[in-house]
Design a protein around this motif. Structure first.
Motif, PDB file in Angstrom:
ATOM      1  N   HIS A  83       4.051   5.352  -3.789  1.00  0.00           N
ATOM      2  CA  HIS A  83       3.503   4.039  -4.161  1.00  0.00           C
ATOM      3  C   HIS A  83       2.656   3.528  -2.996  1.00  0.00           C
ATOM      4  CE1 HIS A  83       3.349  -0.270  -5.016  1.00  0.00           C
ATOM      5  NE2 HIS A  83       3.515   0.084  -6.278  1.00  0.00           N
ATOM      6  N   ASP A  85       2.448   0.780  -1.600  1.00  0.00           N
ATOM      7  CA  ASP A  85       3.162  -0.073  -0.639  1.00  0.00           C
ATOM      8  C   ASP A  85       3.633   0.714   0.587  1.00  0.00           C
ATOM      9  OD1 ASP A  85       2.916  -2.472  -1.970  1.00  0.00           O
ATOM     10  OD2 ASP A  85       4.827  -2.312  -3.027  1.00  0.00           O
ATOM     11  N   GLU A  86       3.667   2.049   0.468  1.00  0.00           N
ATOM     12  CA  GLU A  86       4.131   2.876   1.605  1.00  0.00           C
ATOM     13  C   GLU A  86       3.055   3.028   2.683  1.00  0.00           C
ATOM     14  OE1 GLU A  86       5.252   6.536  -0.364  1.00  0.00           O
ATOM     15  OE2 GLU A  86       6.485   5.371  -1.755  1.00  0.00           O
ATOM     16  N   ASN A  88       1.075   0.950   4.402  1.00  0.00           N
ATOM     17  CA  ASN A  88       1.108   0.176   5.653  1.00  0.00           C
ATOM     18  C   ASN A  88       2.352   0.474   6.489  1.00  0.00           C
ATOM     19  OD1 ASN A  88       2.982  -1.647   4.656  1.00  0.00           O
ATOM     20  ND2 ASN A  88       1.603  -3.426   4.715  1.00  0.00           N
ATOM     21  N   LYS A  89       3.365   1.082   5.862  1.00  0.00           N
ATOM     22  CA  LYS A  89       4.522   1.554   6.666  1.00  0.00           C
ATOM     23  C   LYS A  89       4.106   2.782   7.473  1.00  0.00           C
ATOM     24  CE  LYS A  89       8.117  -0.080   3.555  1.00  0.00           C
ATOM     25  NZ  LYS A  89       8.196   0.291   2.141  1.00  0.00           N
ATOM     26  N   GLU A 105      -6.269   1.494   2.898  1.00  0.00           N
ATOM     27  CA  GLU A 105      -5.138   1.129   2.032  1.00  0.00           C
ATOM     28  C   GLU A 105      -5.649   0.708   0.651  1.00  0.00           C
ATOM     29  OE1 GLU A 105      -3.924  -2.132   1.001  1.00  0.00           O
ATOM     30  OE2 GLU A 105      -1.750  -2.130   1.291  1.00  0.00           O
ATOM     31  N   TRP A 109      -4.797   2.304  -3.031  1.00  0.00           N
ATOM     32  CA  TRP A 109      -4.350   1.500  -4.189  1.00  0.00           C
ATOM     33  C   TRP A 109      -5.194   1.833  -5.429  1.00  0.00           C
ATOM     34  CZ3 TRP A 109      -0.582  -1.748  -5.830  1.00  0.00           C
ATOM     35  CH2 TRP A 109       0.302  -2.276  -4.883  1.00  0.00           C
ATOM     36  N   LEU A 124      -0.937  -4.374  -9.229  1.00  0.00           N
ATOM     37  CA  LEU A 124      -0.522  -5.385  -8.246  1.00  0.00           C
ATOM     38  C   LEU A 124       0.449  -6.407  -8.834  1.00  0.00           C
ATOM     39  CD1 LEU A 124      -4.024  -6.117  -6.656  1.00  0.00           C
ATOM     40  CD2 LEU A 124      -2.060  -5.173  -5.440  1.00  0.00           C
ATOM     41  N   THR A 271      -0.933  -4.761   0.126  1.00  0.00           N
ATOM     42  CA  THR A 271       0.525  -4.929   0.167  1.00  0.00           C
ATOM     43  C   THR A 271       0.898  -6.175   0.968  1.00  0.00           C
ATOM     44  OG1 THR A 271       0.899  -2.570  -0.109  1.00  0.00           O
ATOM     45  CG2 THR A 271       2.677  -3.829   0.932  1.00  0.00           C
ATOM     46  N   GLU A 272       0.276  -6.329   2.138  1.00  0.00           N
ATOM     47  CA  GLU A 272       0.580  -7.495   2.973  1.00  0.00           C
ATOM     48  C   GLU A 272       0.042  -8.779   2.315  1.00  0.00           C
ATOM     49  OE1 GLU A 272       2.569  -6.877   5.376  1.00  0.00           O
ATOM     50  OE2 GLU A 272       2.635  -8.791   6.434  1.00  0.00           O
ATOM     51  N   LYS A 274      -0.142  -9.360  -0.826  1.00  0.00           N
ATOM     52  CA  LYS A 274       0.825  -9.703  -1.885  1.00  0.00           C
ATOM     53  C   LYS A 274       2.056 -10.384  -1.277  1.00  0.00           C
ATOM     54  CE  LYS A 274       1.984  -5.893  -3.852  1.00  0.00           C
ATOM     55  NZ  LYS A 274       3.079  -5.101  -4.352  1.00  0.00           N
ATOM     56  N   ARG A 275       2.499  -9.847  -0.138  1.00  0.00           N
ATOM     57  CA  ARG A 275       3.669 -10.432   0.526  1.00  0.00           C
ATOM     58  C   ARG A 275       3.411 -11.883   0.924  1.00  0.00           C
ATOM     59  NH1 ARG A 275       4.848  -5.899   4.463  1.00  0.00           N
ATOM     60  NH2 ARG A 275       5.871  -4.580   2.952  1.00  0.00           N
TER      61      ARG A 275
END
Ligand SMILES: O=C(O)CCC(=O)C1=CC=C[C@@H](O)[C@@H]1C(=O)O
Ligand SMILES: [Mg+2]
Length: 369
Positions: A83, A85-86, A88-89, A105, A109, A124, A271-272, A274-275
């Motif tokens: 996914h 979301d991984e 940025n990790k 990123e 997506w 999203l 991802t960030e 969205k957070r």
């Protein structure tokens, strides 16, 4: 999903008109477009939104290229991504350089959404079928020129007008605008041009019935903004100060702002973004999507992000024709009656116009993973 190839293109495009802020003027836009290809042959697109000069954040087109080429893209080698979301990790050990991170990123997506037959909006978790938009008008030579731009923007239907202010071009300018346009939904962006020593002047801005004052104080500050917000009736909106969801949490806790502008590039990706959206939503802080004078790829990502529910204020994502003679996507982004329809086709929902892309490409770097 495995990314098997990445293309970094350097583009050069000239905007229809110059854009002037408290830190300088831009017209010739140099930026990056990233294309990722997965092992099944799906393609995804992202845009690097850093400017040529580090006056909005510390990143530039050159630093983005360096960070992408030498660090971020090699980190994707051999990685299986379940996914986006991984992503940025995976980049966690690289500090900041958020615009470089966001560029790749966002491309991942788009690629992932296409691979799964989803629109980026759906991927999203967005639900809106159209988004409200406003326009950001740069500093102009004189009031008559500005007034004409405001008039044209209102005729086009933009739902709010944002003007730039700086010391010496603030209260008098706003008096003139309010005399001519008493009821227009209006906000100002100072791009950090003031300090707490300007408290009296900033308090006087309350009389102009502004929707918000964007980033009045230092670009890395949330403490002085909290002091200022206590003294103002007008909501403060933070832009430059918010680089992550953690920054948003702290700013909300301190009372540094009542609104946040989310830019995908500034915060390191979708991802960030969205957070930050979620944290703000839980705290009753409305958000809107900022702009970086993007071409079509970046604009498409902004539209998808804005379809999330707490993007409840009009953003800066104007239509392609406000910036470009011809955009690099088709169809172009069109604003009608102040709204942009959210595309429902897969991925970013717009096709990249390869001929137009090539016409503006000055350099390509191909990296096989
Ligand atoms: O139309 C847009 O894309 C928004 C432009 C805009 O207001 C900005 C772009 C980039 C840097 C700043 O000058 C400013 C902003 O701070 O939001
Ligand atoms: Mg701003």
């Amino acid at each position: 999903m495995k990314i098997s190839e990445v293309l970094i293109r350097k583009l050069e495009m000239t905007m229809k008109q110059p854009f002037t802020t408290s830190f300088g003027t831009m017209q010739n836009r140099k930026f990056l477009v990233i294309e990722v290809v997965d092992e099944l042959g799906n393609h995804g697109w992202g845009e690097g939104v850093a400017f040529e000069i580090p006056w909005y954040t510390e990143e530039t087109v050159k630093t983005s290229l360096h960070i992408l080429q030498d660090f971020l893209i090699p980190m994707l080698k051999g990685k299986t991504i379940q996914h986006p979301d991984e992503v940025n990790k995976i980049f966690k050990t690289i500090r900041k350089n958020n615009m470089a991170k966001a560029a790749i990123e966002c491309a991942v997506w788009d690629c992932w959404a296409k691979r799964n037959n989803l629109s980026l909006t759906k991927a999203l978790g967005g639900a809106k079928s159209e988004i409200d938009v406003g326009i950001s008008i740069g500093l102009q030579k004189d009031f008559d020129i500005l007034a004409k731009r405001v008039e044209q923007s209102l005729l086009t239907g933009f739902k709010r007008i944002k003007v730039k202010i700086k010391p010496g071009n603030d209260t008098e300018l706003l008096k003139q605008i309010r005399t001519r346009f008493p009821n227009v939904p209006l906000m100002v962006d100072a791009n950090s041009a003031y300090t707490l020593e300007d408290m009296d002047l900033l308090k006087r801005l309350d009389q102009f019935n502004l929707m918000m004052i964007e980033q009045p104080l230092a670009s890395d500050d949330i403490v002085d903004h909290a002091k200022l917000q206590k003294e103002l009736k007008t909501p403060i909106c933070l832009d430059e100060s918010i680089l992550s969801a953690e920054d948003a949490r702290k700013a909300i806790e301190l009372g540094s702002c009542r609104i946040i502008n989310i830019k995908i590039g500034r915060v390191g990706g979708l991802t960030e973004a969205k957070r930050i959206h979620d944290i703000c939503q839980e705290s009753g802080i409305p958000v809107w999507c900022g702009g970086m004078l993007e071409a079509g790829v970046g604009r498409a990502h902004n539209i998808a992000l804005t379809s999330l529910p707490n993007f409840s204020l009009p953003g800066d994502t104007a239509g392609s024709s406000s910036y470009w003679e011809r955009d690099i996507i088709f169809p172009e982004v069109i604003v009608e009656k102040g709204v942009i329809p959210v595309p429902t086709s897969i991925g970013i929902g717009f096709e990249v116009d390869i001929d137009e892309l090539n016409r503006h490409t000055t350099d390509i770097v191909k990296i096989k993973l």
